[in-house]
Structures are given as structure tokens and as C-alpha cells.
Scaffold this motif. Structure first.
Motif, PDB file in Angstrom:
ATOM      1  N   ILE A 252       0.965  -1.256  -0.015  1.00 14.37           N
ATOM      2  CA  ILE A 252      -0.022   0.076  -0.214  1.00 14.37           C
ATOM      3  C   ILE A 252       0.928   1.173   0.116  1.00 14.37           C
ATOM      4  O   ILE A 252       1.769   1.634   0.936  1.00 14.37           O
ATOM      5  N   THR A 253       0.902   2.115  -1.078  1.00 11.81           N
ATOM      6  CA  THR A 253       1.643   3.178  -1.126  1.00 11.81           C
ATOM      7  C   THR A 253       1.007   4.419  -2.034  1.00 11.81           C
ATOM      8  O   THR A 253      -0.196   4.177  -2.186  1.00 11.81           O
ATOM      9  N   GLU A 254       1.813   5.368  -2.205  1.00 14.76           N
ATOM     10  CA  GLU A 254       1.166   6.529  -2.841  1.00 14.76           C
ATOM     11  C   GLU A 254       2.504   6.943  -4.143  1.00 14.76           C
ATOM     12  O   GLU A 254       3.673   6.845  -3.999  1.00 14.76           O
ATOM     13  N   PHE A 255       1.708   7.040  -5.404  1.00 13.80           N
ATOM     14  CA  PHE A 255       2.528   7.645  -6.483  1.00 13.80           C
ATOM     15  C   PHE A 255       2.491   9.034  -6.366  1.00 13.80           C
ATOM     16  O   PHE A 255       1.355   9.901  -6.081  1.00 13.80           O
ATOM     17  N   LEU A 256       3.877   9.643  -6.435  1.00 16.10           N
ATOM     18  CA  LEU A 256       3.686  11.171  -5.963  1.00 16.10           C
ATOM     19  C   LEU A 256       4.667  11.720  -7.472  1.00 16.10           C
ATOM     20  O   LEU A 256       5.084  10.975  -8.267  1.00 16.10           O
ATOM     21  N   PHE A 257       4.551  13.167  -7.665  1.00 16.39           N
ATOM     22  CA  PHE A 257       5.018  13.666  -8.876  1.00 16.39           C
ATOM     23  C   PHE A 257       5.896  14.663  -8.618  1.00 16.39           C
ATOM     24  O   PHE A 257       5.769  15.628  -7.879  1.00 16.39           O
ATOM     25  N   ASP A 258       7.051  14.611  -9.257  1.00 21.84           N
ATOM     26  CA  ASP A 258       8.135  15.165  -8.983  1.00 21.84           C
ATOM     27  C   ASP A 258       8.153  16.673  -9.122  1.00 21.84           C
ATOM     28  O   ASP A 258       8.752  17.245  -8.518  1.00 21.84           O
ATOM     29  N   ASP A 259       7.053  17.102 -10.235  1.00 16.48           N
ATOM     30  CA  ASP A 259       6.995  18.382 -10.308  1.00 16.48           C
ATOM     31  C   ASP A 259       6.007  19.255  -9.575  1.00 16.48           C
ATOM     32  O   ASP A 259       5.478  20.387  -9.663  1.00 16.48           O
ATOM     33  N   ASP A 260       5.689  18.525  -8.484  1.00 19.56           N
ATOM     34  CA  ASP A 260       4.646  19.074  -7.468  1.00 19.56           C
ATOM     35  C   ASP A 260       5.176  20.077  -6.569  1.00 19.56           C
ATOM     36  O   ASP A 260       6.106  20.123  -5.937  1.00 19.56           O
ATOM     37  N   ASP A 261       4.581  21.429  -6.514  1.00 23.79           N
ATOM     38  CA  ASP A 261       5.338  22.562  -5.901  1.00 23.79           C
ATOM     39  C   ASP A 261       4.891  22.197  -4.375  1.00 23.79           C
ATOM     40  O   ASP A 261       5.876  22.922  -3.647  1.00 23.79           O
ATOM     41  N   ARG A 262       4.192  21.192  -3.787  1.00 27.92           N
ATOM     42  CA  ARG A 262       4.161  20.960  -2.566  1.00 27.92           C
ATOM     43  C   ARG A 262       5.365  19.922  -2.105  1.00 27.92           C
ATOM     44  O   ARG A 262       5.417  19.846  -0.885  1.00 27.92           O
ATOM     45  N   LEU A 263       5.753  19.348  -3.113  1.00 29.67           N
ATOM     46  CA  LEU A 263       6.899  18.197  -2.887  1.00 29.67           C
ATOM     47  C   LEU A 263       8.162  18.599  -2.578  1.00 29.67           C
ATOM     48  O   LEU A 263       9.190  18.391  -3.382  1.00 29.67           O
ATOM     49  N   VAL A 264       8.204  19.573  -1.628  1.00 31.36           N
ATOM     50  CA  VAL A 264       9.617  20.102  -1.079  1.00 31.36           C
ATOM     51  C   VAL A 264       9.870  20.126   0.312  1.00 31.36           C
ATOM     52  O   VAL A 264       9.087  19.714   1.263  1.00 31.36           O
ATOM     53  N   GLY A 265      11.178  20.341   0.426  1.00 35.26           N
ATOM     54  CA  GLY A 265      11.798  20.253   1.996  1.00 35.26           C
ATOM     55  C   GLY A 265      11.449  19.079   2.607  1.00 35.26           C
ATOM     56  O   GLY A 265      11.777  17.917   2.338  1.00 35.26           O
ATOM     57  N   LYS A 266      10.831  19.384   4.079  1.00 34.75           N
ATOM     58  CA  LYS A 266      10.694  18.101   5.001  1.00 34.75           C
ATOM     59  C   LYS A 266       9.552  17.289   4.276  1.00 34.75           C
ATOM     60  O   LYS A 266       9.787  15.921   4.608  1.00 34.75           O
ATOM     61  N   ILE A 267       8.759  17.789   3.446  1.00 36.04           N
ATOM     62  CA  ILE A 267       7.522  16.951   2.958  1.00 36.04           C
ATOM     63  C   ILE A 267       8.206  16.022   1.806  1.00 36.04           C
ATOM     64  O   ILE A 267       7.772  14.858   2.086  1.00 36.04           O
TER      65      ILE A 267
END
Length: 226
Positions: free
Chosen positions: A177-192
């Protein structure tokens, strides 16, 4: 006054019965088409006629029952958003493809909403069991599956990045059970981003692709044997 109240109650009751009967008729219609190969899973999930019953458990079980190793499209043309293609590959710890694995996917729309009229679904197990944008598919002999959908957005009033929820089951393997994330997402930065990497959520960079898709994302999932 009592007659008015009674009339309202009767109208509500008849409307509810009619609505339930309509849902049952739509589910039966969808099953008849899938059972006789008159429609594919993608055609059912992208037909706006069935859009209102996507949250229904019986409908979702139907999609699960008839899913197979084929390209799956889950968003109707009436749902706004950027069209994307997702390629998934399921392997074992030795790098060998895992065929016939069952993959369940669901995600938000371009507003960050799981339901058609709200950010989250307030039912039993909520979003996981009733999200409007969902699908089941099986991996092919190369352990691959292909999803056509719209790019999700992160939740409103939240700093969580956009993601596609993914559940993978295969005989003889531990469920993932996981999640696919998007490298160009503005929220996917820093500690997140650090937390996402620590949790081993797959992150994919956008790739060039053909119309009508604006982006393509590729992910690899590793299953461990029981």
C-alpha cells in the motif's frame, strides 16, 4: 399543516426508493455489459451515465471482479483536469515481473476532492472505499499496467502533495500500500519530500508523451514474498 408535512415525507420516501432502484438498474446494466464483453472496464468508468454510482460498493466490486490486464481509463471527459498517463511496473525482489497482480488505484480530482461534491467521503472507510476516481487493473506478463486519468491535486487547506493511492496484491506476496507522487509538484519540497522518501513513496519525473496526454509518469513497485 400535517397534510403538507405528510406529503413532503411521502415525496422524500418515493424519491429515495426511485433513486435506489435507478442505482441498482445501472449496476445491473454495467454488469451485463462487462459479462458479455459489450464494454470494457474503461468504457464503463468513463461513461458519464455511471458517474453517480462510482462511490457505490456494489459497483466497485463489479469493477474489481471483471478487471483484467489491459489499459485502464478512469476519468470521464466531463471531469476537468490535465490528462496524464501512468505506467506501473510490479517486480519481485529479484527484479522479475509479477504477472496477474491486482492493482487498486484511487485519487482526488483537480480540486483535491475525492467526492463529486466534497473534499472527502464521509462513509465507512471514506475515501479509500468510495472515491469517485478509482479503478482496478491487473498486471500483464511483464508485470506492467497502464492508467489514463487526470492529474490529481493536493487536499484543500493542506500542504500534502498530490498523490495516487495504490494497493497491490498478488498470490504469494505481501500486499503493498503506497502512493505515487509527482516530482514537479510544488508541495513536494523540503521536509515533505524528505518524509515521502523516508516512507518510500515512489516519485516520478514527468516524461514527454503523445496527445491527448500532457504528461507521462512511470513507477516501479517491489513485492516481497510471504
Amino acid at each position: 399543516m400535517k397534510q403538507i408535512i405528510l406529503s413532503i415525507l411521502l415525496c422524500t420516501a418515493f424519491s429515495t426508493i426511485s433513486f435506489c432502484q435507478n442505482k441498482e438498474a445501472l449496476i445491473k446494466d454495467a454488469e451485463d455489459k462487462l459479462k458479455t464483453n459489450k464494454a470494457t472496464i474503461s468504457q464503463i468508468l468513463t461513461d458519464k451515465k455511471y458517474d453517480g454510482i462510482h462511490p457505490e460498493t456494489n459497483f466497485r466490486e463489479l469493477i474489481k471482479k471483471y478487471c483484467k490486464a489491459e489499459m485502464i481509463s478512469i476519468a470521464t471527459d466531463t471531469i476537468p483536469g490535465r490528462k496524464i498517463k501512468v505506467i506501473g511496473t510490479v517486480k519481485d525482489t529479484y527484479g522479475k515481473p509479477v504477472a496477474d497482480a491486482l492493482v487498486y488505484l484511487y485519487h482526488t480530482d483537480s480540486r483535491g476532492w475525492y467526492a463529486a461534491d466534497a473534499p472527502h467521503v464521509s462513509m465507512n472507510e471514506g475515501d479509500m472505499r468510495h472515491a469517485r476516481l478509482f479503478g482496478y487493473v491487473k498486471t500483464d506478463k511483464n508485470g506492467m499496467f497502464e492508467l489514463h486519468t487526470i492529474k490529481p491535486s493536493g487536499y484543500p487547506k493542506s500542504d500534502l502533495p498530490a498523490h495516487i493511492h495504490v494497493h497491490v496484491e498478488a498470490n504469494g506476496y505481501q500486499t503493498v500500500i503506497t502512493e505515487f507522487l509527482f516530482d514537479d509538484d510544488d508541495r513536494l519540497v523540503g521536509k515533505i519530500r524528505e518524509d515521502a522518501m523516508r516512507d518510500k513513496f515512489p516519485i516520478s519525473k514527468p516524461e514527454k508523451t503523445e496527445a491527448p496526454f500532457l504528461q507521462k509518469f512511470s513507477y516501479t513497485l517491489i513485492l516481497q514474498k510471504n
